[in-house]
Design a protein around this motif. Structure first.
Motif, PDB file in Angstrom:
ATOM      1  N   CYS A 140     -21.625 -63.814  -3.203  1.00 13.72           N
ATOM      2  CA  CYS A 140     -20.603 -62.903  -3.715  1.00 13.72           C
ATOM      3  C   CYS A 140     -19.304 -63.668  -3.936  1.00 13.72           C
ATOM      4  O   CYS A 140     -18.904 -64.496  -3.113  1.00 13.72           O
ATOM      5  CB  CYS A 140     -20.384 -61.760  -2.718  1.00 13.72           C
ATOM      6  N   GLY A 179     -14.645 -59.010  -0.525  1.00 16.41           N
ATOM      7  CA  GLY A 179     -15.975 -59.121  -1.106  1.00 16.41           C
ATOM      8  C   GLY A 179     -16.995 -58.571  -0.137  1.00 16.41           C
ATOM      9  O   GLY A 179     -16.658 -57.903   0.842  1.00 16.41           O
ATOM     10  N   CYS A 180     -18.255 -58.828  -0.411  1.00 13.02           N
ATOM     11  CA  CYS A 180     -19.311 -58.411   0.500  1.00 13.02           C
ATOM     12  C   CYS A 180     -19.965 -59.670   1.090  1.00 13.02           C
ATOM     13  O   CYS A 180     -19.560 -60.789   0.786  1.00 13.02           O
ATOM     14  CB  CYS A 180     -20.341 -57.537  -0.225  1.00 13.02           C
ATOM     15  N   PHE A 182     -22.976 -60.749   0.587  1.00 12.88           N
ATOM     16  CA  PHE A 182     -24.202 -61.105  -0.128  1.00 12.88           C
ATOM     17  C   PHE A 182     -24.359 -62.631  -0.164  1.00 12.88           C
ATOM     18  O   PHE A 182     -23.436 -63.367  -0.487  1.00 12.88           O
ATOM     19  CB  PHE A 182     -24.161 -60.562  -1.559  1.00 12.88           C
ATOM     20  N   THR A 241     -23.061 -62.372  -9.092  1.00 17.94           N
ATOM     21  CA  THR A 241     -22.833 -63.405  -8.090  1.00 17.94           C
ATOM     22  C   THR A 241     -22.597 -64.743  -8.795  1.00 17.94           C
ATOM     23  O   THR A 241     -22.730 -64.848 -10.013  1.00 17.94           O
ATOM     24  CB  THR A 241     -24.035 -63.524  -7.153  1.00 17.94           C
ATOM     25  N   ALA A 271     -16.707 -61.660  -5.526  1.00 16.17           N
ATOM     26  CA  ALA A 271     -15.828 -60.575  -5.972  1.00 16.17           C
ATOM     27  C   ALA A 271     -14.484 -60.624  -5.273  1.00 16.17           C
ATOM     28  O   ALA A 271     -13.476 -60.166  -5.813  1.00 16.17           O
ATOM     29  CB  ALA A 271     -16.503 -59.225  -5.718  1.00 16.17           C
ATOM     30  N   ARG A 275     -26.640 -59.318  -8.868  1.00 13.67           N
ATOM     31  CA  ARG A 275     -25.345 -58.708  -8.587  1.00 13.67           C
ATOM     32  C   ARG A 275     -25.263 -58.405  -7.099  1.00 13.67           C
ATOM     33  O   ARG A 275     -26.236 -58.004  -6.482  1.00 13.67           O
ATOM     34  CB  ARG A 275     -25.142 -57.438  -9.416  1.00 13.67           C
ATOM     35  N   CYS A 276     -24.083 -58.587  -6.572  1.00 16.05           N
ATOM     36  CA  CYS A 276     -23.894 -58.352  -5.146  1.00 16.05           C
ATOM     37  C   CYS A 276     -23.619 -56.873  -4.902  1.00 16.05           C
ATOM     38  O   CYS A 276     -23.642 -56.054  -5.820  1.00 16.05           O
ATOM     39  CB  CYS A 276     -22.759 -59.219  -4.615  1.00 16.05           C
ATOM     40  N   GLN A 277     -23.319 -56.524  -3.673  1.00 12.82           N
ATOM     41  CA  GLN A 277     -23.051 -55.129  -3.327  1.00 12.82           C
ATOM     42  C   GLN A 277     -21.760 -54.618  -3.955  1.00 12.82           C
ATOM     43  O   GLN A 277     -21.533 -53.413  -4.006  1.00 12.82           O
ATOM     44  CB  GLN A 277     -23.001 -54.991  -1.805  1.00 12.82           C
ATOM     45  N   CYS A 278     -20.923 -55.536  -4.427  1.00 14.69           N
ATOM     46  CA  CYS A 278     -19.687 -55.142  -5.106  1.00 14.69           C
ATOM     47  C   CYS A 278     -19.947 -54.727  -6.549  1.00 14.69           C
ATOM     48  O   CYS A 278     -19.048 -54.203  -7.222  1.00 14.69           O
ATOM     49  CB  CYS A 278     -18.684 -56.288  -5.082  1.00 14.69           C
TER      50      CYS A 278
END
Length: 360
Positions: free
Chosen positions: A312, A322-323, A325, A291, A314, A284-287
């Protein structure tokens, strides 16, 4: 004295081949990593499944996502199905993130007609796979005597009329893993399936990509074999006109009425979500959302030193935000497999060079 030098090679000297229509199974097999199979289902089953899915499609949705600074909507309706496998619901979360990082409604189970059709398709897919060499990173976790491939999920699309379409793309590999096999069933009106190779970076000075157009009639199956998602993008382009599909059988709810022509194409893509890419193994990304996995299409080496990225996605749903990542997938460090590389004794690190494809 001036030294005469030959002029540099112009890109225009590289021939651009015109689009080629692949009108029969032998041409499809010759020019692409796909196979085409006509009249794949018994005629009555194909017709019943078409009617059933068209009726269902009235409640399907058009997917929406952010692209740059605006929301765009897919020009076709779509839905998702999960195959019932006892009490195992492990793929339901995966199915809920199946499109553009957006959690969707819980997926429906395969209807009875889809399950019946899937059994015919599985037999054909497995017959074809036995004829082909395996890539090192393909899934090899089947038990002795078990099928090489079986479908556990299916995405379904409805294209109504000549203008509904889907743009060029390769399928996300998040739950499919590297070198997946995808079986795509077409029902209803004939539409063009377009394939275009992504030429590797080290070959762009030598050749241009070519476009291949494959007409897909009612009751036909395209198997996108291993390496299709790594090397080609595919699409269903809009057309200026289409031929109406004229069913051989009446609608089951109107058995005494003559069959009515239809301008709809139903597409069901049967897929195998790999156990080693189950939803709880996806980074999982920072969101905070799963992913997606993408292949490095421009730097591929036909299974010898291919790379894949977790990124990412998101932003497709989060107001375009998004971030950053980004991570290279490492099969060994992420404890994924078994693959044909593991089974054959070849090194299983996806960043290691493989000497050749592996025979099943």
């Amino acid at each position: 004295m001036q030294v005469l030098r030959s002029p540099p090679t112009s890109k225009s000297s590289i021939p651009r081949l015109p689009p080629l229509t692949l009108s029969n199974p032998s041409m499809v097999a010759e020019h692409t990593p796909c196979t085409l199979h006509l009249s794949i289902l018994p005629p009555e089953l194909a017709c019943k499944l078409f009617y059933f899915m068209v009726d269902l499609s009235h409640s399907w949705k058009r997917n929406r996502w952010w692209l740059f600074d605006r929301v765009v909507e897919s020009p076709h309706r779509t839905s998702f199905f999960v195959r019932k496998q006892g009490e195992d619901n492990s793929w339901h979360e995966a199915a809920q993130y199946w499109y553009n990082g957006r959690p969707t409604d819980p997926p429906e189970e395969f209807p009875a007609l889809m399950e019946e059709a899937c059994q015919y398709i599985e037999n054909t897919v497995n017959e074809e796979m036995l004829k082909r060499d395996r890539f090192p990173l393909e899934w090899a976790g089947h038990e002795p005597g078990e099928k090489l491939w079986h479908a556990n999920v299916a995405a379904s699309n409805c294209y109504e009329g000549a203008k509904e379409s889907v743009g060029p793309h390769s399928d996300q590999l998040t739950y499919l893993g590297p070198y997946p096999t995808i079986a795509s069933l077409s029902l209803g009106t004939t539409r063009t399936f377009r394939l275009r190779e992504v030429v590797p970076s080290d070959e762009v000075s030598k050749r241009h990509p070519r476009t291949f157009n494959v007409p897909l009639p009612h009751n036909s199956l395209v198997i996108m074999h291993a390496a299709t998602q790594e090397s080609f993008k595919h699409s269903i382009p809009p057309q200026s006109a289409i031929d109406l599909y004229r069913p051989l059988y009446p609608h089951p709810s109107r058995p005494t009425s003559p069959p009515e022509p239809s301008n709809c194409r139903i597409n069901i893509t049967f897929r195998f979500y790999r156990p080693d890419f189950s939803s709880n193994s996806i980074p999982r990304c920072q969101c905070g959302v799963p992913t997606i996995l993408r292949a490095d299409m421009k730097n591929r080496h036909d299974g010898k030193a291919d790379k894949y990225w977790w990124i990412c996605y998101a932003g497709a749903q989060n107001d375009g935000k998004g971030c950053n990542f980004w991570r290279v997938m490492d099969m060994k460090m992420e404890n994924r497999g078994p693959t044909f590389a593991d089974r054959s004794g070849v090194a299983s690190d996806n960043q290691t060079s493989f000497p050749q494809q592996v025979t099943a």
